[in-house]
Motif scaffolding. Structure first.
Motif, PDB file in Angstrom:
ATOM      1  N   ASP A  90       0.859  -1.182   0.000  1.00 41.62           N
ATOM      2  CA  ASP A  90       0.000   0.000   0.000  1.00 41.62           C
ATOM      3  C   ASP A  90       0.901   1.239   0.000  1.00 41.62           C
ATOM      4  O   ASP A  90       1.739   1.391   0.895  1.00 41.62           O
ATOM      5  N   ILE A  91       0.735   2.117  -0.986  1.00 41.66           N
ATOM      6  CA  ILE A  91       1.620   3.297  -1.094  1.00 41.66           C
ATOM      7  C   ILE A  91       1.450   4.263   0.069  1.00 41.66           C
ATOM      8  O   ILE A  91       2.276   5.146   0.273  1.00 41.66           O
ATOM      9  N   THR A  92       0.383   4.090   0.870  1.00 42.62           N
ATOM     10  CA  THR A  92       0.167   4.974   2.022  1.00 42.62           C
ATOM     11  C   THR A  92       0.614   4.338   3.339  1.00 42.62           C
ATOM     12  O   THR A  92       0.432   4.924   4.401  1.00 42.62           O
ATOM     13  N   LYS A 123      -3.515   1.567  -4.197  1.00 40.00           N
ATOM     14  CA  LYS A 123      -4.110   2.792  -3.609  1.00 40.00           C
ATOM     15  C   LYS A 123      -3.512   4.076  -4.177  1.00 40.00           C
ATOM     16  O   LYS A 123      -3.353   5.074  -3.467  1.00 40.00           O
ATOM     17  N   ILE A 124      -3.213   4.089  -5.473  1.00 37.34           N
ATOM     18  CA  ILE A 124      -2.683   5.322  -6.074  1.00 37.34           C
ATOM     19  C   ILE A 124      -3.749   6.403  -6.203  1.00 37.34           C
ATOM     20  O   ILE A 124      -3.436   7.536  -6.595  1.00 37.34           O
ATOM     21  N   GLN A 127      -3.222   9.818  -3.503  1.00 35.62           N
ATOM     22  CA  GLN A 127      -1.929  10.486  -3.706  1.00 35.62           C
ATOM     23  C   GLN A 127      -1.563  11.426  -2.564  1.00 35.62           C
ATOM     24  O   GLN A 127      -0.392  11.574  -2.221  1.00 35.62           O
ATOM     25  N   SER A 129      -1.963  10.981   0.451  1.00 38.36           N
ATOM     26  CA  SER A 129      -1.480  10.212   1.610  1.00 38.36           C
ATOM     27  C   SER A 129      -0.282   9.337   1.272  1.00 38.36           C
ATOM     28  O   SER A 129       0.170   8.539   2.099  1.00 38.36           O
ATOM     29  N   ARG A 130       0.254   9.483   0.066  1.00 27.19           N
ATOM     30  CA  ARG A 130       1.364   8.641  -0.383  1.00 27.19           C
ATOM     31  C   ARG A 130       2.602   8.858   0.482  1.00 27.19           C
ATOM     32  O   ARG A 130       3.000   9.982   0.747  1.00 27.19           O
ATOM     33  N   SER A 133       7.233   6.422  -2.793  1.00 25.20           N
ATOM     34  CA  SER A 133       7.256   6.975  -4.149  1.00 25.20           C
ATOM     35  C   SER A 133       7.247   5.870  -5.199  1.00 25.20           C
ATOM     36  O   SER A 133       7.590   4.712  -4.920  1.00 25.20           O
ATOM     37  N   GLN A 134       6.884   6.244  -6.406  1.00 31.26           N
ATOM     38  CA  GLN A 134       6.903   5.302  -7.518  1.00 31.26           C
ATOM     39  C   GLN A 134       8.324   4.791  -7.761  1.00 31.26           C
ATOM     40  O   GLN A 134       8.537   3.602  -8.027  1.00 31.26           O
ATOM     41  N   GLU A 150       1.798   0.223 -10.511  1.00 31.81           N
ATOM     42  CA  GLU A 150       1.049   0.967  -9.513  1.00 31.81           C
ATOM     43  C   GLU A 150      -0.410   0.920  -9.950  1.00 31.81           C
ATOM     44  O   GLU A 150      -0.731   1.163 -11.122  1.00 31.81           O
ATOM     45  N   SER A 152      -4.887   1.099  -8.707  1.00 31.57           N
ATOM     46  CA  SER A 152      -5.924   1.529  -7.777  1.00 31.57           C
ATOM     47  C   SER A 152      -7.086   0.556  -7.885  1.00 31.57           C
ATOM     48  O   SER A 152      -7.742   0.479  -8.927  1.00 31.57           O
TER      49      SER A 152
END
Length: 198
Positions: A90-92, A123-124, A127, A129-130, A133-134, A150, A152
């Motif tokens: 999860d990116i967040t 979850k992109i 953004q 709450s990221r 990074s990519q 990445e 969603s």
């Protein structure tokens, strides 16, 4: 019109920490839906999806696993049966990203040596709450010699492409005989941008 005969069934495993959105990704891919109130997976669940890979009808049997520590011994047995594995974070959630190394250790310990695998950041749509990074995701995927997407689960962005990529790599691995290891495709940054997966 006659129904196509399935050429091969591929067993795919979706793994990652609890609450990274594994079940939501699977629901989006198989049913085209998103549910904010989706309950946590207990043990293992699975779904089916049929698609064409290199012109052949392939059935995907996709196993959705629980991310909690107490279920690791249950899901461990499924690694040995897997043809391909999707590892999700999860990116967040920084902890879910840090735990990727643990999941890859599980793959190395339990899965077939040349199992196909990809890394997926979910979850992109969040953004604001990221925290990962990519570029961090791309570099990690590169270190494990696997493709990176990445996605969603909420909007559907990148989900279909990630599964199609995993199915294609898996199919090539199984069809490649002695060249299995060489068949593991890795998307470059440019290819990722062009694919629209990020």
């Amino acid at each position: 019109m006659s129904k196509k005969v399935v050429y091969k069934t591929l067993k795919l495993l979706v793994i990652g920490n609890s609450m990274v959105g594994k079940s939501s990704i699977l629901l989006r891919y198989c049913d085209g839906e998103f549910n904010d109130d989706l309950s946590t997976t207990i043990g293992v669940d699975f779904r089916f999806k049929t698609l064409e890979v290199t012109g052949k009808p392939i059935k995907l049997q996709i196993w959705d696993t629980a991310g909690q520590e107490r279920f690791r011994t249950i899901t461990g047995t499924y690694y040995r049966k897997a043809d391909g594995i999707m590892v999700v974070y999860d990116i967040t959630n920084e902890e879910s990203f840090k735990q990727i190394s643990t999941w890859f250790k599980e793959i190395k310990k339990h899965a077939p040596p040349n199992v196909a695998k990809i890394l997926v950041a979910n979850k992109i749509d969040l953004q604001q709450s990221r925290v990962i990074s990519q570029q961090q995701g791309q570099e990690l995927a590169k270190s494990y010699n696997c493709s990176f997407f990445e996605v969603s689960a909420k909007s559907g962005e990148g989900v279909e492409k990630s599964f199609e990529n995993l199915a294609e790599i898996t199919f090539k691995n199984l069809s490649g005989g002695k060249n299995k290891k060489k068949k593991q495709a890795v998307l470059s940054n440019d290819e990722i941008d062009k694919s629209g997966c990020c």
